[in-house]
Design a protein around this motif. Structure first.
Motif, PDB file in Angstrom:
ATOM      1  N   HIS A  47       0.869  -1.183   0.000  1.00 37.30           N
ATOM      2  CA  HIS A  47       0.000   0.000   0.000  1.00 37.30           C
ATOM      3  C   HIS A  47       0.899   1.223   0.000  1.00 37.30           C
ATOM      4  O   HIS A  47       1.573   1.499   0.989  1.00 37.30           O
ATOM      5  CB  HIS A  47      -0.907  -0.034   1.230  1.00 37.30           C
ATOM      6  CG  HIS A  47      -1.895   1.087   1.271  1.00 37.30           C
ATOM      7  ND1 HIS A  47      -2.664   1.452   0.205  1.00 37.30           N
ATOM      8  CD2 HIS A  47      -2.234   1.941   2.272  1.00 37.30           C
ATOM      9  CE1 HIS A  47      -3.435   2.470   0.537  1.00 37.30           C
ATOM     10  NE2 HIS A  47      -3.186   2.791   1.790  1.00 37.30           N
ATOM     11  N   THR A  53     -11.327   2.794  -1.682  1.00 36.15           N
ATOM     12  CA  THR A  53     -11.113   1.768  -2.714  1.00 36.15           C
ATOM     13  C   THR A  53     -12.077   0.603  -2.442  1.00 36.15           C
ATOM     14  O   THR A  53     -12.553   0.455  -1.322  1.00 36.15           O
ATOM     15  CB  THR A  53      -9.651   1.250  -2.692  1.00 36.15           C
ATOM     16  OG1 THR A  53      -9.436   0.565  -1.443  1.00 36.15           O
ATOM     17  CG2 THR A  53      -8.630   2.374  -2.831  1.00 36.15           C
ATOM     18  N   CYS A  88     -10.844  -5.623  -0.915  1.00 33.58           N
ATOM     19  CA  CYS A  88      -9.830  -6.565  -1.401  1.00 33.58           C
ATOM     20  C   CYS A  88     -10.329  -8.001  -1.303  1.00 33.58           C
ATOM     21  O   CYS A  88      -9.924  -8.854  -2.093  1.00 33.58           O
ATOM     22  CB  CYS A  88      -8.542  -6.414  -0.607  1.00 33.58           C
ATOM     23  SG  CYS A  88      -7.757  -4.833  -0.891  1.00 33.58           S
ATOM     24  N   ASP A 125      -7.696  -7.131  10.860  1.00 33.69           N
ATOM     25  CA  ASP A 125      -7.777  -5.676  10.776  1.00 33.69           C
ATOM     26  C   ASP A 125      -8.784  -5.174  11.818  1.00 33.69           C
ATOM     27  O   ASP A 125      -9.971  -5.460  11.727  1.00 33.69           O
ATOM     28  CB  ASP A 125      -8.237  -5.275   9.360  1.00 33.69           C
ATOM     29  CG  ASP A 125      -8.297  -3.757   9.180  1.00 33.69           C
ATOM     30  OD1 ASP A 125      -8.166  -3.016  10.183  1.00 33.69           O
ATOM     31  OD2 ASP A 125      -8.481  -3.314   8.036  1.00 33.69           O
ATOM     32  N   VAL A 139     -14.084  -3.494   9.196  1.00 36.23           N
ATOM     33  CA  VAL A 139     -13.528  -4.777   8.726  1.00 36.23           C
ATOM     34  C   VAL A 139     -13.661  -5.830   9.841  1.00 36.23           C
ATOM     35  O   VAL A 139     -14.547  -6.689   9.764  1.00 36.23           O
ATOM     36  CB  VAL A 139     -12.063  -4.631   8.242  1.00 36.23           C
ATOM     37  CG1 VAL A 139     -11.557  -5.938   7.648  1.00 36.23           C
ATOM     38  CG2 VAL A 139     -11.946  -3.498   7.208  1.00 36.23           C
TER      39      VAL A 139
HETATM   40  C1  AOF Z   1      -6.247  -3.985   2.840  1.00 34.04           C
HETATM   41  N1  AOF Z   1      -5.066  -3.811   2.194  1.00 34.04           N
HETATM   42  O1  AOF Z   1      -3.266  -2.624   1.712  1.00 34.04           O
HETATM   43  C2  AOF Z   1      -4.725  -1.764   3.319  1.00 34.04           C
HETATM   44  C3  AOF Z   1      -5.917  -1.982   4.049  1.00 34.04           C
HETATM   45  O2  AOF Z   1     -10.182   4.050   2.417  1.00 34.04           O
HETATM   46  P1  AOF Z   1      -9.572   2.764   1.969  1.00 34.04           P
HETATM   47  O3  AOF Z   1     -10.390   2.052   0.927  1.00 34.04           O
HETATM   48  O4  AOF Z   1      -8.129   2.902   1.538  1.00 34.04           O
HETATM   49  O5  AOF Z   1      -9.581   1.784   3.238  1.00 34.04           O
HETATM   50  C4  AOF Z   1      -8.767   2.040   4.350  1.00 34.04           C
HETATM   51  C5  AOF Z   1      -8.891   0.919   5.345  1.00 34.04           C
HETATM   52  O6  AOF Z   1      -8.554  -0.309   4.720  1.00 34.04           O
HETATM   53  C6  AOF Z   1      -7.938   1.055   6.522  1.00 34.04           C
HETATM   54  O7  AOF Z   1      -8.520   1.737   7.601  1.00 34.04           O
HETATM   55  C7  AOF Z   1      -7.681  -0.393   6.878  1.00 34.04           C
HETATM   56  O8  AOF Z   1      -8.756  -0.905   7.638  1.00 34.04           O
HETATM   57  C8  AOF Z   1      -7.696  -1.081   5.517  1.00 34.04           C
HETATM   58  N2  AOF Z   1      -6.344  -1.083   4.964  1.00 34.04           N
HETATM   59  N3  AOF Z   1      -6.622  -3.106   3.809  1.00 34.04           N
HETATM   60  O9  AOF Z   1      -6.976  -4.927   2.538  1.00 34.04           O
HETATM   61  C9  AOF Z   1      -4.301  -2.746   2.373  1.00 34.04           C
HETATM   62  N4  AOF Z   1      -3.981  -0.636   3.507  1.00 34.04           N
END
Ligand code: AOF
Ligand code: ZN
Length: 314
Positions: free
Chosen positions: A48, A90, A93, A111, A116
């Protein structure tokens, strides 16, 4: 190699990739992902990069070469954090992983983000894909300790910071005690640029009116907070202050003094990290620096003439 050792090896690579997000991912967590074919070849990896942009899994799938795409159905994707299940900036995933049809998913930790919290894992399992959770879990949690503390404790991650002489004084009454050097000051500004709010006590504010900003480093100035109460009321005020900061989405708070304010945080048990800068000087008398609490251990020691020690709460 045993399956567990293999899993740990690829998870270690995920952790390594994740740290590339150190500068830009916040307030999102740093996350790394690796896709491994059935015969043990890495066919994709990603991390990320920046908040608002693609998650690690998306970048990992995007990096798979055309000629390797047929291997996906028999491959394993490793991710240092549970794949997300929500539409944020986004798409989820978990949905992407199901669509790509890998055989197995291995994640480092759950998470804790309220949208989540295990739902990503559940959705992938319900799609009939094997999921293993908790590989190198401690490392995966520590990597994102600010994000994790904010989401699990519902308060900012708290860093206490002070500078003191070798014999334990952080100030002299009615005067100025120079401890930091131009170089270590610059590092303080770097640290501040990585925090959302900065707190000092009322006395420090009135006597020194410190700027508490980021002059020697690029980045945002943290929001300045002044703790106006003194003991013992302060002990009651800290929880509501932290609640307010959580509400304002402040992920990291740095507490810079003075001694009474720092001690109040220590006494309230409100600290996650402590950074102490010690100069090789002594003074006869002055304001005593706080006593380091017992439940911390050294995670970093840096030598610049002055010694900067960073402790982590156990
Ligand atoms: C994942 N993979 O690489 C990361 C995750 O606003 P968004 O869509 O970017 O979502 C942010 C949230 O997504 C963040 O608070 C955390 O819970 C998760 N981050 N999840 O599957 C990733 N960076
Ligand atoms: Zn995601």
């Amino acid at each position: 190699m045993e399956r567990q050792d293999i899993d740990e090896m690829y998870m270690r690579r995920c952790l390594q990739l994740a740290t590339n997000g150190k500068l830009l991912a916040k307030p999102n967590p740093m996350v790394g992902a690796v896709i491994v074919s059935n015969e043990g070849r890495i066919i994709g990896e990603g991390y990320h990069v920046r908040c608002g942009e693609e998650h690690a899994e998306v970048n990992a799938f995007a990096s798979v070469r055309k000629e390797d795409e047929s291997l996906l159905s028999d491959s394993t994707i490793y991710v240092s954090l549970e794949p997300c299940s929500h539409f944020g900036k986004t798409p989820p995933c978990a949905n992407l992983i199901i669509k790509k049809g890998v055989k197995r998913v291995v994640c480092g930790c759950v998470d804790p983000f309220s949208k989540v919290q295990g739902r990503g894992i559940q959705r992938i399992r319900e799609a009939g894909i094997e999921v293993t959770v908790g590989v190198l879990e401690a490392e995966c949690l520590v990597l994102n300790n600010r994000f994790i503390t904010f989401n699990t404790q519902e308060r900012p991650y708290i860093i206490l910071k002070w500078a003191q002489t070798e014999n334990g004084f952080m100030g002299v009454k009615g005067g100025v005690l120079k401890i930091s050097t131009p170089f270590t000051k610059m590092l303080v500004h770097k640290l501040r640029s990585e925090c959302d709010a900065i707190l000092v006590g009322r006395n420090t504010e009135e006597q020194e009116s410190p700027q508490l900003n980021v002059r020697d480093w690029s980045g945002r100035n943290p929001q300045k907070v002044v703790l106006s109460s003194t003991l013992p009321t302060a002990i009651h005020d800290i929880p509501s202050l932290l609640q307010q900061l959580y509400h304002d989405k402040c992920q990291t708070l740095i507490v810079e003094g003075g001694a009474t304010t720092l001690e109040t945080f220590i006494r309230s048990g409100m600290y996650d990290e402590i950074r102490v800068e010690v100069s090789p000087t002594t003074v006869r008398e002055g304001i005593k620096a706080p006593q380091l609490p017992k439940d911390v251990s050294v995670i970093r020691k840096e030598y610049f003439g002055n010694v900067i020690t960073t402790y982590q709460r156990l």
